[in-house]
Design a protein around this motif. Structure first.
Motif, short mmCIF file in Angstrom:
data_model
loop_
_atom_site.label_atom_id
_atom_site.label_comp_id
_atom_site.label_asym_id
_atom_site.label_seq_id
_atom_site.Cartn_x
_atom_site.Cartn_y
_atom_site.Cartn_z
N HIS A 1 38.82 41.06 51.73
CA HIS A 1 38.25 39.94 52.47
C HIS A 1 39.40 38.98 52.78
CE1 HIS A 1 38.34 38.57 48.32
NE2 HIS A 1 38.49 37.35 48.82
N HIS B 1 42.96 39.99 51.05
CA HIS B 1 43.30 40.52 49.73
C HIS B 1 42.07 41.12 49.07
CE1 HIS B 1 42.38 36.55 47.27
NE2 HIS B 1 41.39 36.90 48.04
N HIS C 1 41.18 35.03 53.93
CA HIS C 1 41.16 33.58 53.78
C HIS C 1 42.07 32.94 54.82
CE1 HIS C 1 39.04 33.51 49.94
NE2 HIS C 1 39.82 34.52 49.55
NI NI Z 1 39.61 35.81 48.00
#
Ligand code: NI
Length: 144
Positions: free
Chosen positions: A40, A15, A42
């Protein structure tokens, strides 16, 4: 007798945190490195908690296979390995989407799981990193 069942899942997604109406500079000031234009990722850990009466015939609150099927179909199939800002309508700026913070992602996942029929959805907990997590249990007026 009412009992809670919590099941854990994981998915990866990328996101970018930015408000479309703000400048690059203002987004950088507001969201720091999370405003990086290239995004980036997650590895999210999702905990889904459901509750309901214990079924005396099975001794279960809900069948785990039913819950897994539902979570896979409604959440993981849509969110795993995607760029949230562009591949999920709820976060797409052109669709009036929200900024895909983990708070908003948590709420979106709750919304997707709320129609589960075999038990009542209690809350969704979403870990963004080992150091922060968010929980959403719907609007308080709807809690028992
Ligand atoms: Ni983030």
């Amino acid at each position: 007798m009412r009992i809670e069942l919590t099941r854990r899942y994981s998915f990866a997604a990328s996101h970018r945190l930015a408000q479309p109406q703000l400048s690059e500079e203002d987004n950088r000031r507001l969201y720091g490195k999370c405003a990086n234009p290239y995004g980036h990722g997650h590895n999210y850990v999702l905990e889904v908690t459901v509750t309901g009466p214990l079924d005396p015939a099975t001794g279960m609150v809900a069948n785990l296979a039913d819950l897994d099927r539902f979570v896979h179909r409604e959440v993981l199939a849509a969110l795993d390995h995607v760029y949230l800002n562009e591949q999920v309508e709820a976060f797409h700026p052109a669709c009036g989407g929200q900024v895909p913070t983990t708070e908003n992602l948590c709420i979106e996942i709750f919304r997707r799981l709320e129609p589960f029929l075999s038990a009542r959805l209690c809350r969704v907990r979403l870990e963004e990193t080992g150091r922060n997590s968010f929980e959403y249990a719907g609007e308080s007026s709807r809690r028992p």
